[in-house]
Write an enzyme that holds these catalytic residues in place. Structure first.
Site, PDB file in Angstrom:
ATOM      1  CG  ASP A   1      -1.774   1.231   1.331  1.00 57.13           C
ATOM      2  OD1 ASP A   1      -2.660   1.385   0.472  1.00 57.13           O
ATOM      3  OD2 ASP A   1      -1.541   2.054   2.237  1.00 57.13           O
TER       4      ASP A   1
ATOM      5  CD  GLU B   1      -2.394   1.852  -3.664  1.00 58.67           C
ATOM      6  OE1 GLU B   1      -3.272   2.679  -3.996  1.00 58.67           O
ATOM      7  OE2 GLU B   1      -1.523   2.097  -2.823  1.00 58.67           O
TER       8      GLU B   1
ATOM      9  CG  HIS C   1      -9.984   0.269  -0.625  1.00 58.63           C
ATOM     10  ND1 HIS C   1      -9.186  -0.511  -1.439  1.00 58.63           N
ATOM     11  CD2 HIS C   1      -9.149   1.143  -0.030  1.00 58.63           C
ATOM     12  CE1 HIS C   1      -7.931  -0.138  -1.329  1.00 58.63           C
ATOM     13  NE2 HIS C   1      -7.881   0.866  -0.484  1.00 58.63           N
ATOM     14  CG  ASP C   2      -8.355   3.891  -2.520  1.00 58.93           C
ATOM     15  OD1 ASP C   2      -8.737   4.137  -1.359  1.00 58.93           O
ATOM     16  OD2 ASP C   2      -7.195   3.515  -2.783  1.00 58.93           O
TER      17      ASP C   2
ATOM     18  CG  LEU D   1      -5.302  16.278  -4.849  1.00 59.58           C
ATOM     19  CD1 LEU D   1      -3.922  16.893  -5.000  1.00 59.58           C
ATOM     20  CD2 LEU D   1      -6.355  17.368  -4.773  1.00 59.58           C
ATOM     21  CE1 TYR D   2      -5.189   8.349  -6.019  1.00 58.68           C
ATOM     22  CE2 TYR D   2      -3.418   9.917  -5.605  1.00 58.68           C
ATOM     23  CZ  TYR D   2      -4.095   8.757  -5.273  1.00 58.68           C
ATOM     24  OH  TYR D   2      -3.687   8.032  -4.185  1.00 58.68           O
TER      25      TYR D   2
END
Length: 489
Positions: free
Chosen positions: A193, A233, A290-291, A341-342
């Site tokens: 992560d 990731e 999950h994001d 932001l992305y």
């Protein structure tokens, strides 16, 4: 890693009975669907400020979910992926609390990265401007020690996630302890992560530095020696993904989700075809996680052209907002806390306007693209945006992190789109063709993805403007055809 579909899920958001309950679901309702499961953070506590990605104790399974033995039991019939949270630990962790209490006399003082570690004379504005930020605001949080001294600690994400100095003996010992626990308790795949932020250097972007590349490589070698694979990731420009893929076991193809959306929104597959021609083959594919839905991975970065131009990215994001009836807008950017932001926060199903056929087209493209496919639990059940959870927590990503009851699982399984997706999963798992050679062709709205392995082949043909799609499986002289619209019947 088996080249079959895997599930991504939280333990507590898919069932109320912890790891034992998850084992039961995998062996009953979800039997024969998934070869493995990525269990999102199960460490203590699972309900911190970032849903487990800010562990107070990375070496302890939250008692509400069970024990390491429960995880080991789950791994008997399922390949288990777990998150090694490389970049940071909770500001409430015993190690950081000891630092606040004892300052430089703490045995963990070197474990946490401070401004002075990278900028001994303080950071200048010129140096600050070079740093790549995944979220708005400063990369430091000022913390007050018991002595009254104020210290700027690196907090790449939130002020409750204090960055680890992975080059220090204390930082290395911390990560090694978790690695060994994983190996002893059935974990076979490790998701690294936020690994791209692990090592910072003055005068650089402090993201994917040469030293970070080396660190990821060395960490992968350690994991391999313990019998585990690693997956890096990293959300970044698509060329960075290609570079990283050459140095690790596997990467995520984060460019794929926005490119599929772009193709379906515009009825033009050419950007997708260009990417699939060069995309890493040693990857995991996702549409949702999950994001949020990553955008940066397909777009331009600075003077580097993207797979999509800036105007196409803008149209893509706006179309998601329109398709979700403005719900994604309420969960994205400054509209909610803990923002990225992305990313655009929205379920993939609602990003497609809850169009069942387009959703099956998207999954079919994912399953035919190079890599091992993963399906997020919310995506498995074609869940819509959880506006109630978003409004009650004001955490943007909670729009796609629902709590699903046993009753809701049964209800969603009766939906034609979920039944169709389950059939696609079984097709992807069943045929050896997917272990062969991949090829891609496409122009305008026509897409053709195929796999050939000996005398068996699997082919996906889509005509987007006509909303037509089929899968052709050839084994010797026998041909089996699956009409995608018919999967919804």
């Amino acid at each position: 890693m088996k080249n079959k579909v895997q599930l991504i899920t939280y333990t507590d958001r898919l069932n109320k009975n912890g790891l034992k309950g998850l084992t039961n679901i995998l062996n009953s309702q979800l039997e024969n669907l998934f070869a493995g499961v990525h269990i999102l953070p199960f460490y203590y506590p699972i309900d911190g400020s970032d849903a487990g990605f800010d562990p107070i104790d990375h070496a302890q399974i939250d008692p509400r979910l069970g024990t390491w033995n429960d995880l080991k039991e789950l791994s008997q019939n399922n390949e288990v992926m777990a998150d090694l949270i490389v970049n940071h630990a909770s500001a409430q962790s015993p190690e950081f609390l000891d630092v606040l209490s004892k300052g430089a006399d703490s045995e963990y003082w070197s474990m946490f990265l401070k401004e002075q570690d990278v900028f001994p004379d303080g950071m200048t504005q010129e140096q600050a401007d070079k740093i790549y930020r995944p979220r708005p605001g400063s990369c430091f949080s000022s913390k007050t020690l018991n002595s009254g001294e104020k210290v700027n600690f690196w907090t790449t994400f939130t002020d409750n996630q204090v960055d680890i100095n992975v080059e220090s003996p204390a930082g290395q010992e911390y990560l090694n302890k978790v690695l060994n626990l994983f190996a002893e308790n059935g974990v076979k795949i490790i998701r690294l992560d936020a690994a791209g932020y692990a090592i910072k250097r003055s005068g650089t972007s402090c993201f994917m530095t040469d030293e970070a590349f080396k660190f990821i490589d060395e960490l992968s070698i350690k994991a391999n020696a313990l019998g585990m694979e690693t997956v890096a990731e990293i959300h970044s420009h698509y060329k960075t993904q290609i570079d990283v893929a050459a140095k690790v076991n596997r990467v995520y193809d984060f460019a794929l989700p926005p490119l599929i959306l772009h193709s379906l929104f515009t009825n033009n597959v050419e950007a997708l075809v260009s990417w699939l021609t060069i995309a890493p083959r040693n990857c995991l594919t996702v549409l949702d996680t999950h994001d949020g839905i990553g955008i940066i991975d397909a777009g331009p970065q600075g003077n580097k052209p993207g797979l999509l131009i800036a105007d196409e990215i803008d149209v893509l994001v706006e179309t998601i907002h329109i398709n979700s009836h403005g719900q994604s807008r309420k969960a994205t950017g400054a509209a909610a806390s803990n923002v990225d932001l992305y990313q655009v926060n929205c379920t993939y199903y609602d990003a497609l306007g809850a169009d069942d056929l387009l959703y099956l087209f998207a999954r079919a493209i994912q399953f035919f693209s190079p890599g091992v496919p993963q399906v997020y639990y919310g995506g498995l059940f074609a869940m819509s945006n959880d506006m109630q959870l978003l409004e009650s927590t004001n955490v943007g990503r909670n729009i796609n992190r629902p709590y699903i009851s046993d009753e809701l699982i049964k209800e969603q399984f009766e939906k034609p789109v979920v039944k169709g997706l389950c059939q696609l999963i079984q097709i992807r798992n069943q045929y050896e063709a997917f272990n062969g050679e991949f090829s891609v062709n496409g122009f305008n709205d026509q897409l053709d993805l195929s796999w050939v392995n000996g005398d068996q082949s699997a082919r996906l043909e889509l005509a987007l403007s006509k909303r037509e799609g089929k899968i052709l499986i050839t084994s010797g002289d026998q041909i089996v055809e699956y009409d995608l619209p018919s999967l919804l019947s």
